[in-house]
Write a protein that holds these residues in place. Sequence first.
Motif, PDB file in Angstrom:
ATOM      1  N   GLY A  45       0.874  -1.260   0.036  1.00  0.00           N
ATOM      2  CA  GLY A  45      -0.044  -0.123   0.050  1.00  0.00           C
ATOM      3  C   GLY A  45       1.015   1.257   0.138  1.00  0.00           C
ATOM      4  N   ILE A  46       2.111   1.140  -0.667  1.00  0.00           N
ATOM      5  CA  ILE A  46       2.944   2.367  -0.602  1.00  0.00           C
ATOM      6  C   ILE A  46       2.628   3.059  -1.877  1.00  0.00           C
ATOM      7  CG2 ILE A  46       5.429   3.345  -0.597  1.00  0.00           C
ATOM      8  CD1 ILE A  46       5.871   0.858   1.229  1.00  0.00           C
ATOM      9  N   SER A  47       2.422   4.402  -1.803  1.00  0.00           N
ATOM     10  CA  SER A  47       2.088   5.150  -2.938  1.00  0.00           C
ATOM     11  C   SER A  47       3.384   5.568  -3.835  1.00  0.00           C
ATOM     12  CB  SER A  47       1.641   6.366  -2.616  1.00  0.00           C
ATOM     13  OG  SER A  47       2.303   7.256  -2.221  1.00  0.00           O
ATOM     14  N   GLY A  52      10.691   7.734  -0.416  1.00  0.00           N
ATOM     15  CA  GLY A  52      11.381   7.709   0.930  1.00  0.00           C
ATOM     16  C   GLY A  52      11.357   6.230   1.437  1.00  0.00           C
ATOM     17  N   ALA A  53      10.154   5.668   1.224  1.00  0.00           N
ATOM     18  CA  ALA A  53       9.956   4.293   1.546  1.00  0.00           C
ATOM     19  C   ALA A  53      10.799   3.246   0.951  1.00  0.00           C
ATOM     20  CB  ALA A  53       8.353   3.686   1.531  1.00  0.00           C
ATOM     21  N   CYS A 135      -2.726  -4.820  -0.632  1.00  0.00           N
ATOM     22  CA  CYS A 135      -3.422  -3.671  -0.715  1.00  0.00           C
ATOM     23  C   CYS A 135      -3.692  -3.418  -2.067  1.00  0.00           C
ATOM     24  CB  CYS A 135      -2.499  -2.600  -0.262  1.00  0.00           C
ATOM     25  SG  CYS A 135      -3.371  -0.946  -0.408  1.00  0.00           S
ATOM     26  N   TRP A 136      -2.855  -3.656  -2.994  1.00  0.00           N
ATOM     27  CA  TRP A 136      -3.275  -3.500  -4.608  1.00  0.00           C
ATOM     28  C   TRP A 136      -2.661  -4.634  -5.225  1.00  0.00           C
ATOM     29  CZ3 TRP A 136      -0.647   1.822  -3.275  1.00  0.00           C
ATOM     30  CH2 TRP A 136      -1.690   2.571  -2.881  1.00  0.00           C
ATOM     31  N   PHE A 215       9.873   6.619  -7.606  1.00  0.00           N
ATOM     32  CA  PHE A 215       8.793   6.099  -8.413  1.00  0.00           C
ATOM     33  C   PHE A 215       7.752   7.322  -8.902  1.00  0.00           C
ATOM     34  CE2 PHE A 215       8.886   1.418  -7.046  1.00  0.00           C
ATOM     35  CZ  PHE A 215       9.961   1.080  -8.382  1.00  0.00           C
ATOM     36  N   SER A 216       8.278   8.505  -8.494  1.00  0.00           N
ATOM     37  CA  SER A 216       7.540   9.586  -8.809  1.00  0.00           C
ATOM     38  C   SER A 216       6.869   9.687 -10.366  1.00  0.00           C
ATOM     39  CB  SER A 216       7.938  10.802  -8.304  1.00  0.00           C
ATOM     40  OG  SER A 216       7.025  11.922  -8.877  1.00  0.00           O
ATOM     41  N   PRO A 217       5.807   9.875 -10.671  1.00  0.00           N
ATOM     42  CA  PRO A 217       5.639   9.835 -12.280  1.00  0.00           C
ATOM     43  C   PRO A 217       6.431  11.236 -12.627  1.00  0.00           C
ATOM     44  CG  PRO A 217       3.478   9.401 -11.215  1.00  0.00           C
ATOM     45  CD  PRO A 217       4.514   9.616 -10.091  1.00  0.00           C
TER      46      PRO A 217
END
Length: 257
Positions: A45-47, A52-53, A135-136, A215-217
């Motif tokens: 469930g990490i966006s 940072g995760a 989560c996903w 992973f930021s778009p």
Amino acid sequence: MSALILRLAGPLQSWGERSAFAPVRDTAPFPTRSALTGMFAAAEGISRDDSGALHRYRPLRFTIRIDRPGVPLIDYHTAGGGRRTSRTAATSGGSNKGAAVITRRHYLADAVFVVAVSGPEPTIDRLARALRRPCWAPYLGRRSCVPDEPLLLHARAADPETELRTRVPLSRTPQPTSSGTATLAVPFLYEHPPTDGQPGAEADTVSVNDIPLSFSPQARAYGSRTLHRTTEQLPAALAGPQHTLLPRLIDYARDHA
């Protein structure tokens, strides 16, 4: 240290390596570290914006057994076009000129990879719980590429490389040979030199750019790593008739997951 063992199989897989949002969307010939990290992050469930995760996955070490490399497939894909601008799909950059968005998407058809994911026991236990109740939902590089079951074969392997070499069922039908050999040649990829491999299993190296830094778009970034590639002789008994494969995989997973 402990390890998960995953079986990545399905009608289609696509492990993008160099072509984020490009008209030609390639696939690496094996699961990338960034895609596997993304699978774990999604299960937990990490966006995508929580870069940072990503540090929690850096201690993980991957070993890949290539049961079937798959058949390359290219999909000529279009979206939008022929309608007014307000009803046409926007590109990844946000532009919208009313033209069709055209991509050529590369896939591996009918591929099977078995992946050992080694790391600290608390991390492995946490990932096993997440994969059992994600989560996903996990996917094989793209959301349209749904994995076969069983996905999680072993939740806590003490010696994952021995499991890959001697115990995990091999998704391949052995071909009869005139020599009557009792082994099958199977490719492996290691993140470290396989010093405990079979005698005579010489390794070559390949450089890949798939360590996820963000992973930021809007700001995806990757680092490089070196993989060690070998071909090892595994017992032919790990393979078998196609109709026995699924029961053997289910039995193995029930005993270890």
